[in-house]
Design an enzyme around this catalytic site. Structure first.
Site, short mmCIF file in Angstrom:
data_model
loop_
_atom_site.label_atom_id
_atom_site.label_comp_id
_atom_site.label_asym_id
_atom_site.label_seq_id
_atom_site.Cartn_x
_atom_site.Cartn_y
_atom_site.Cartn_z
N HIS A 227 0.82 -1.21 0.00
CA HIS A 227 0.00 0.00 0.00
C HIS A 227 0.85 1.26 0.00
O HIS A 227 0.51 2.25 -0.64
CB HIS A 227 -0.92 0.00 1.22
N HIS B 51 -9.87 2.93 0.10
CA HIS B 51 -9.89 2.45 1.49
C HIS B 51 -10.72 1.17 1.50
O HIS B 51 -11.69 1.04 2.24
CB HIS B 51 -10.47 3.51 2.42
#
Length: 763
Positions: free
Chosen positions: A58, A109
């Site tokens: 990420h 998200h």
């Protein structure tokens, strides 16, 4: 933790063989070995924590950066001086004229929103808003591209209400209008919903701020919420692993948001900027303090000294490792000249925002972090922030791709009678992907701040930037994952051109792109091929259209077990309109106006909503991408402002659904005559098309404008009445199709949770 137990740099040097949990923290064996090589010793526990989160998928983009670098090269070729900040900064910033700039970005998200839907989605909004603040911009609007499993699936009923409430709860409390987005349903998103969040902000050119720590002796100040145990490991680890069939493979605590603190943080930060008290700034999102300290230091003079024990805590039992990994929300880090520290702290106190001086900038080239006088971190900051592993992961066109593409939807059984066509129009209008999304959007405040021009129900969102001149910006997000599955190169381009077209229909000139690239596991060569092809396709199309990629996000490991999501390269396009009062609406506005079709219709049904809804079919080749035709159409739509009384793009559902949406909104019917095959005329999803209306007597003006840019134009019919009429085929009352269109989500999900309960029930 006692001092005797503290794993300091000196302890690490004298105890090289201590066993460390590098695998549990998501590191590979060779990555751990590389850290030891960089440091010349084993890492301390705190250093290991920092490297583990910063080298996660990420945060480091280790599987994607080899493909993303082409976007940086593209920006240099296409920005034409309009890009004031781009890839590598918190968000892109673009010059829109009159001394104004806008900052915008879209991020994901996803996995946190599956684990805890409300907080996952809420903190997704909070995080993207802080990215915009960090550039010196005032946030003015948000958008939410969402993807869910089938509407009738039990888990969709678990995650969807919470995600929508989280987006609305956080954004509403911040006083930011939600001006658009998407809600798409497909079985591949079951167990792996996508929550992408976009924010746009406005600033003057001179207010631009960058993320760097420069000036030896300048002070490092952490301000905002206290650091707690929520989100330890958070999105940095959770978004770097796939989910197993029974749920998340890893469940670190999802961050907990406080939108009221974020509102204070926004106003506090903007006042700090206005008073010129900040030299450099960084929001604390993924990887928390590990990210902020290492990125600020490496982008500045190369060194920083931090007293970790001066970080304000909500939980006094947190260890140095936990403090560095915490992704607690509503925090910012600023670099401030010593003579400005008192004024900085005074502004924070005015807004009731806690602040603490936790360190200073050095020229040592090292990031050194102490804990109660003992050094627990001593690393070259660039190795943490920017020099993580880079993987050239193997990728290959999957064996099944040829079979998939050979199975075209054009062979499927089609409706042949007027009655069958009529029923198909209703069926598509009521389908989950095309139905009315008011169940979702009524939970958002679309018009707070008073500058929303277009929002839910329009082709794009639009906000006014300057109240004196009416300068504004328009934004659209789009992606058809089915198209990307059939051909990821073309699928990414189709996402781009639909957003590009949506922005143009309102009268704005497309300017730039942000993207959120959602894919499955990078360890699957087929997925990596999809990703590489999508990046290549997006870059090639942006080069032709002259729309630089200003930044964005990559989200990988979006799959449950062996089932990857549809490749979903969401593309946001931002456009500029000189006068928002002259925008073109999306729906028919009056009776007696002439309806035209702009663009060419071909037999293109593969990946279409008709094939998906009626036949549950996916196969064939997606519609042809014609970038020159898209540019020409955009020119007609932009130059046609003032001539066009309405404009609606043709995309999902084809002409059929464009007529439905254009008629329902204002209750203005339409009668059209289709040449040739009525089925193809209604349900083909050929690109570079739009329906437009002009006042009676202005037909020749439109035809001349279309001819100027070489855009095919065909008169379809006239607005008026209370039905949608396809001459010689059927008549469909607006009330009947509207009932089907509006009923899908309420029938599946029930009444919406009152906004007040949705917000305050989670605080």
């Amino acid at each position: 933790m006692t001092q005797a137990q503290l794993d300091t740099v000196s302890v690490a040097s004298s105890d090289p063989d201590r066993s460390q949990p590098w695998a549990e923290l998501g590191l590979k064996e060779d990555e751990y070995a590389r850290i030891r090589e960089i440091l010349g010793r084993r890492p301390t526990g705190a250093e290991l924590a920092m490297y583990s989160v910063m080298w996660s998928e990420h945060c480091s983009y280790k599987s994607s950066k080899v493909h993303l670098k082409q976007f940086g090269e593209l920006a240099q070729e296409t920005s034409a001086g309009k890009m004031l900040a781009g890839i590598g900064e918190n968000a892109g910033v673009l010059d829109i004229g009159q001394g104004y700039a806008v900052s915008f970005k879209v991020e994901s998200h996803n996995h946190p929103s599956y684990v805890e839907p409300y907080q996952g989605a809420a903190t997704g909004i909070g995080g993207i808003v802080r990215d915009i603040i960090a550039m010196g911009a005032r946030p003015v609007a948000v958008m939410d591209p969402l993807r869910f499993g089938p509407l009738d699936a039990e888990d969709t009923h678990r995650v969807l209400p919470g995600i929508v409430a989280g987006v609305g709860g956080y954004g509403n409390c911040l006083g930011l209008p939600n001006i658009g987005g998407e809600a798409v349903f497909d079985e591949t998103y079951l167990g792996n919903p996508l929550v992408n969040a976009l924010c746009v902000g406005v600033l003057k050119h001179e207010d631009l701020h960058l993320a760097k720590a420069s000036g030896e002796g300048n002070q490092v100040i952490l301000y905002g919420a206290r650091t707690g145990g929520d989100g330890i490991g958070g999105v940095s680890i959770l978004a770097s692993e796939t989910f197993d069939a029974d749920g998340p493979a890893k469940r670190p605590a999802v961050q907990v948001g406080d939108p009221f603190m974020e509102k204070l943080l926004i106003e506090c930060t903007l006042e700090l900027f206005a008073k010129r008290l900040v030299n450099g700034i960084q929001d604390l999102g993924g990887a928390g303090l590990s990210c902020a300290t290492s990125e600020l230091a490496s982008a500045g003079d190369g060194g920083m000294y931090v007293h970790l024990d001066k970080v304000p805590l909500r939980d006094s039992t947190l260890s140095p490792e936990e403090i560095l990994m915490s992704e607690s929300q509503e925090r910012m880090m600023a670099v401030v000249e010593p003579e400005h520290v008192a004024a900085f702290l005074a502004v924070c106190a005015k807004w009731d925002v806690e602040a603490a001086v936790i360190g200073e900038v050095t020229e040592t080239g090292r990031l050194v972090i102490d804990w109660h006088g003992e050094t627990v971190v001593d690393v070259p900051p660039g190795t943490v922030a920017h020099e993580g592993p880079v993987y050239n992961r193997p990728y290959a066109r999957p064996d099944w791709q040829d079979t998939l593409q050979a199975d075209g939807a054009e062979k499927l059984t089609r409706p042949t009678t007027g009655a069958e066509l009529r029923e198909t129009v209703i069926t598509l209008a009521a389908s989950p992907n095309l139905c009315d999304k008011t169940w979702i959007t009524q939970q958002y405040d679309n018009y707070v701040r008073g500058n929303t021009v277009l929002s839910a129900g329009s082709d794009s969102g639009m906000v006014r930037v300057d109240e004196d001149t009416n300068l504004g910006v328009s934004i659209s997000t789009d992606c058809n994952g089915r198209f990307a599955k059939l051909d990821p190169y073309a699928g990414a381009q189709l996402a781009l051109v639909e957003s590009y077209r949506n922005v143009a229909t309102g009268g704005a000139r497309p300017l730039a792109v942000s993207d959120c690239l959602n894919f499955g596991s990078p360890e699957d060569p087929a997925v990596m091929w999809q990703f590489a092809e999508a990046c290549r396709g997006l870059k090639d199309a942006c080069a032709v259209l002259g729309t630089p990629v200003t930044g964005g996000n990559v989200s990988l490991y979006n799959q449950t077990g062996d089932t990857a999501i549809l490749p979903t390269p969401v593309v946001a396009v931002l456009g500029v309109i000189q006068d928002v009062t002259r925008r073109t609406p999306s729906a028919f506005v009056a009776a007696g106006e002439t309806v035209f079709l702009l663009g060419e219709t071909r037999e293109e049904l593969s990946g279409s909503e008709w094939a998906h809804v009626v036949h549950r079919h996916l196969g064939g080749l997606p519609p042809k991408v014609d970038l020159a035709a898209e540019q020409a159409l955009a020119e007609v739509l932009v130059e046609g402002v003032g001539l066009l009384t309405a404009a609606h793009d043709l995309s999902d559902g084809g002409l059929s659904h464009a007529l439905v949406e254009s008629s329902i909104r204002n209750g203005v019917g339409v009668s059209v005559s289709l040449q040739g095959d009525a089925f193809l005329g209604l349900f083909s999803e050929s690109t570079a098309r739009a329906i437009v209306t002009v006042a009676a007597g202005r037909e020749a003006d439109l035809e001349a404008l279309a001819a100027k840019f070489g855009v095919p134009v065909a008169k379809l019919g006239t607005t008026g009445g209370s039905s949608i009429i396809v001459e010689g085929e059927f008549e469909l009352p607006i009330a009947e199709v509207a009932e089907a269109w509006r009923g899908t989500l309420p029938n599946a999900l029930g009444e919406t949770v009152p906004v007040r309960e949705a917000i305050f029930g989670h605080l």
